[in-house]
Design an enzyme around this catalytic site. Structure first.
Site, PDB file in Angstrom:
ATOM      1  CD  GLU A  69      -2.721  -1.304  -0.086  1.00 28.10           C
ATOM      2  OE1 GLU A  69      -2.928  -0.290  -0.790  1.00 28.10           O
ATOM      3  OE2 GLU A  69      -3.126  -2.434  -0.409  1.00 28.10           O
ATOM      4  CG  HIS A  73      -0.939   1.540  -4.401  1.00 28.54           C
ATOM      5  ND1 HIS A  73      -0.816   1.282  -5.753  1.00 28.54           N
ATOM      6  CD2 HIS A  73      -1.513   0.435  -3.855  1.00 28.54           C
ATOM      7  CE1 HIS A  73      -1.295   0.084  -6.024  1.00 28.54           C
ATOM      8  NE2 HIS A  73      -1.723  -0.456  -4.889  1.00 28.54           N
ATOM      9  CG  HIS A 131      -0.435  10.199  -5.085  1.00 30.11           C
ATOM     10  ND1 HIS A 131      -1.210  10.599  -4.008  1.00 30.11           N
ATOM     11  CD2 HIS A 131      -0.730  11.093  -6.074  1.00 30.11           C
ATOM     12  CE1 HIS A 131      -1.919  11.652  -4.345  1.00 30.11           C
ATOM     13  NE2 HIS A 131      -1.652  11.972  -5.584  1.00 30.11           N
TER      14      HIS A 131
END
Length: 233
Positions: free
Chosen positions: A99, A102, A106
């Site tokens: 996670e 991600h 970003h």
């Protein structure tokens, strides 16, 4: 409305989806018993990975449920399920790092994540409306014997194509996040050899759930394209 080949295809895809999902759950449970030698929780793993990448504006929070982990780019939060946030095992480390992968995407404006994020509003609409338009268009075509039903069905098909594209765009996003997570875990020597192997295996099965979903979406799209566009021949 549905014919035997379609039902067989959907049945096979549903079976594979169930098998992969079941395998993922069993893997998660197995590696949840593999305690980390460093004693770090999933939340601590996540916070360290973010810090090591110079990311200071992302919060790590706990979210209810099981396998509900996700990164929210809108409010910049890494949401870890209760089975990950407080636990100190290989499965929790894998999910937490994934996670955060991600979040790194970003922060670095990873192009596939950017494209996926831009599609979310459209997909939220298309996924709920496409089947209704397709079914309604086909029924309208049979009832009225006019071309308007065909165009309604085609509109639904176009919306389904958007959702299918979204499923495939999701694949590089998920695989890249896992690769980033595993690279960081290995380079920072966060896990022992057995722990790392468990984390790698967990993420491999998690990625396969997205692959099965994408293939299922494509199969459904091709079937309805054949039914709708073939009816004009």
């Amino acid at each position: 409305m549905f014919d035997l080949p379609y039902m067989i295809i959907i049945g096979v895809i549903a079976l594979f989806s169930w098998l992969v999902s079941s395998r993922l759950k069993s893997k998660f449970e197995h590696y949840s018993k593999l305690t980390l030698r460093n004693g770090m929780s999933g939340a601590e793993i996540a916070e360290k990975m973010l810090a090591d990448h110079g990311i200071r504006d992302v919060r790590v929070i706990s979210t209810p449920g099981r396998l509900t982990d996700h990164y929210n780019p809108a409010d910049k939060t890494v949401n870890l399920s209760e089975a990950v946030y407080n636990q100190r095992n290989a499965a929790a480390a894998a999910v937490a790092a994934h996670e955060c992968g991600h979040a790194v995407q970003h922060a670095q404006a990873y192009e596939w994540l950017t494209m996926r994020s831009k599609m979310v509003p459209m997909v939220n609409v298309s996924s709920s409306m496409s089947q209704w338009l397709i079914m309604g268009g086909i029924i309208l075509g049979f009832a009225s014997k006019s071309s308007i039903g065909f165009y309604v069905a085609v509109a639904g098909l176009a919306l389904m194509a958007v959702a299918t594209a979204f499923s495939f765009i999701t694949l590089p996003v998920e695989y890249d996040a896992s690769n980033r997570a595993l690279a960081w875990l290995k380079n920072k020597n966060m896990l022992g050899q057995e722990e790392y192997a468990g984390a790698e295996d967990s993420l491999k099965w998690a990625a396969r759930t997205y692959l099965v979903a994408a293939l299922g979406a494509l199969a459904s799209l091709l079937y309805w394209a054949y039914r709708i566009l073939g009816s004009r021949d």
